[in-house]
Design a protein around this motif. Structure first.
Motif, mmCIF file in Angstrom:
data_model
loop_
_atom_site.group_PDB
_atom_site.id
_atom_site.type_symbol
_atom_site.label_atom_id
_atom_site.label_comp_id
_atom_site.label_asym_id
_atom_site.label_seq_id
_atom_site.Cartn_x
_atom_site.Cartn_y
_atom_site.Cartn_z
ATOM 1 N N LYS A 92 0.848 -1.212 0.000
ATOM 2 C CA LYS A 92 0.000 0.000 0.000
ATOM 3 C C LYS A 92 0.881 1.259 0.000
ATOM 4 C CE LYS A 92 -3.806 2.338 0.147
ATOM 5 N NZ LYS A 92 -4.710 2.345 -1.022
ATOM 6 N N ILE A 93 1.942 1.238 0.796
ATOM 7 C CA ILE A 93 2.871 2.385 0.860
ATOM 8 C C ILE A 93 3.413 2.680 -0.535
ATOM 9 C CG2 ILE A 93 5.215 2.991 1.675
ATOM 10 C CD1 ILE A 93 4.470 1.381 4.283
ATOM 11 N N PRO A 96 -0.144 3.946 -3.273
ATOM 12 C CA PRO A 96 -1.228 4.589 -2.519
ATOM 13 C C PRO A 96 -2.549 4.635 -3.288
ATOM 14 C CG PRO A 96 0.551 6.151 -3.066
ATOM 15 C CD PRO A 96 1.044 4.798 -3.436
ATOM 16 N N GLY A 97 -2.486 4.602 -4.625
ATOM 17 C CA GLY A 97 -3.716 4.699 -5.412
ATOM 18 C C GLY A 97 -4.394 3.375 -5.692
ATOM 19 N N GLU A 303 -5.310 0.198 4.677
ATOM 20 C CA GLU A 303 -5.143 1.655 4.524
ATOM 21 C C GLU A 303 -3.954 2.118 5.352
ATOM 22 O OE1 GLU A 303 -6.796 3.267 2.416
ATOM 23 O OE2 GLU A 303 -8.814 2.414 2.229
ATOM 24 N N ASP A 305 -2.252 5.900 6.656
ATOM 25 C CA ASP A 305 -2.362 7.354 6.707
ATOM 26 C C ASP A 305 -1.405 7.983 5.682
ATOM 27 O OD1 ASP A 305 -2.870 9.969 8.418
ATOM 28 O OD2 ASP A 305 -0.690 9.807 8.077
ATOM 29 N N GLU A 306 -1.904 9.016 4.971
ATOM 30 C CA GLU A 306 -1.145 9.582 3.844
ATOM 31 C C GLU A 306 0.258 10.059 4.220
ATOM 32 O OE1 GLU A 306 -2.599 12.801 1.161
ATOM 33 O OE2 GLU A 306 -4.378 11.503 1.164
ATOM 34 N N GLN A 307 0.357 10.786 5.351
ATOM 35 C CA GLN A 307 1.666 11.318 5.755
ATOM 36 C C GLN A 307 2.612 10.200 6.183
ATOM 37 O OE1 GLN A 307 2.799 14.544 5.273
ATOM 38 N NE2 GLN A 307 4.706 13.442 5.722
ATOM 39 N N ALA A 309 2.444 7.152 5.180
ATOM 40 C CA ALA A 309 2.815 6.410 3.963
ATOM 41 C C ALA A 309 3.922 7.147 3.206
ATOM 42 C CB ALA A 309 1.594 6.204 3.079
ATOM 43 N N ALA A 310 3.810 8.476 3.130
ATOM 44 C CA ALA A 310 4.825 9.250 2.397
ATOM 45 C C ALA A 310 6.193 9.105 3.070
ATOM 46 C CB ALA A 310 4.403 10.718 2.337
ATOM 47 N N ARG A 313 7.425 5.501 2.685
ATOM 48 C CA ARG A 313 7.814 5.243 1.278
ATOM 49 C C ARG A 313 9.288 5.597 1.049
ATOM 50 N NH1 ARG A 313 4.287 8.460 -1.322
ATOM 51 N NH2 ARG A 313 2.713 7.069 -0.494
#
Ligand code: 13P
Ligand code: SF4
Length: 328
Positions: A92-93, A96-97, A303, A305-307, A309-310, A313
């Motif tokens: 997922k990392i 993300p899409g 899922e 969290d966006e931050q 994951a960034a 990554r």
């Protein structure tokens, strides 16, 4: 490895299943193939999957590093991760899409649950200036506060690539000690361990060797150093498979999860595999039935969290970058 038609899969499966077992599994396998097509899904399966998954519905099989690299390449819309939770998080990392599905939420890992992001921050504070190398068997939160990730197949090279003399290596104490024995860097360890590999002892290996003269003993580097010391070879799950296929010893003991021996044995009937091995209860959670359910009912969606994951990554991509063969 891409399973094509049901007939191809049947031909392969009848190498290790009796006809009645195949008849029982075939409807599920057929359903999974149809759902994969319908959803443009790919099945990434770890080497510890049972052979009814490994040799039938998996599109890609491999060790943690190979699965992470494949996750960066896939054109599929949906990734079904046949492995444990941290592996699905890694996919997922890196994607993300995309929709990443884990067939069982029970598929955890004793290493991943041994450390939190706050504990990493605290140990970093204690050793200012040291780089933090984190095993991929960790949560996304932990990856996010690390400098770089590693797997058992690239751990030494990643540690050597760090620009600090002291390296904090988390969370597997045994992998850390096994790396410390091969490097001049100072390694700071954490008290995590794999509940499967920590059970093997040096005595186990001596007993196997005494009972089977000439046997090759191959071990995973999550085993304690006394086990590594008695072994003929230590490596990631993919490296163990490569060793067996390349050297084709008459007798082998694979000191790791039990599914490895049955997966390789299906392709190498001339090799005798000898115990001991131990099952990983988390990997065993994944079944053909819950793979079908995952694709059919879109569960369990992973899922991150966006931050987080960034940040995570960066650590995973840095690992992949450092693992590429150097151009000559
Ligand atoms: P590999 O990276 O060698 O596949 O190991 C993953 C794992 O969980 C071993 O216990
Ligand atoms: Fe985690 Fe060990 Fe199972 Fe691998 S074998 S998933 S390290 S508990």
């Amino acid at each position: 490895m891409t399973p094509n038609s049901l007939q191809d899969i049947k031909d392969r499966a009848l190498g290790f299943m009796v006809e009645a077992e195949w008849e029982a599994a075939a409807p599920l396998i057929e359903e999974i193939l149809a759902l994969k097509k319908q959803r443009n899904a790919v099945i990434l399966a770890h080497n510890y999957m049972t052979r009814d998954i490994f040799h039938t519905v998996a599109d890609v099989v491999g060790d943690s590093l190979q699965l992470a690299i494949e996750a960066t390449k896939t054109k599929a819309d949906v990734i079904v991760q046949c492995g444990v939770h941290f592996m699905a998080e890694t996919s997922k990392i890196l994607n993300p899409g995309k929709v990443v599905l884990l067939p069982s939420l029970e598929a955890g890992c004793s290493l991943a649950s041994s450390i939190t992001a706050d504990q990493v921050r605290a140990i970093r504070k204690k050793h200012p200036g040291s780089r933090v190398v984190t095993y991929v068997n960790t949560s996304a939160d932990v990856k996010a506060v690390s400098d770089v990730c590693c797997t058992s197949s690239n751990a030494l090279a990643i540690v050597e690539a760090m620009d600090s003399q002291k390296v904090i290596f988390l969370p597997d104490q045994y992998l850390a000690k096994n790396i410390a024995a091969k490097t001049r860097k100072t390694i700071v360890t954490w008290a995590g361990s794999c509940e499967v590999h920590e059970r093997f002892t040096g005595e186990d290996i001596k007993t196997v060797k005494q009972a089977n003269p000439g046997i090759k003993v191959l071990v995973h580097p999550e085993c304690p150093p006394e086990v590594i010391a008695e072994a003929d070879f230590a490596g990631s799950t993919a490296k163990l498979i490569d060793f067996v296929k390349e050297h084709r010893p008459e007798q082998v003991a694979l000191i790791t999860e039990c599914s490895m021996a049955s997966n390789i044995a299906a392709e190498t009937p001339d090799i005798a595999f000898v115990q001991p091995c131990h099952l990983c209860p988390h990997m065993q959670e994944i079944t053909l039935t819950n793979i079908r359910d995952a694709l059919r009912d879109n569960k369990h969606v992973v899922e991150v969290d966006e931050q987080i994951a960034a940040d995570a990554r960066k650590a995973v991509e840095r690992m992949i970058e450092l693992s590429q063969p150097k151009a000559s």
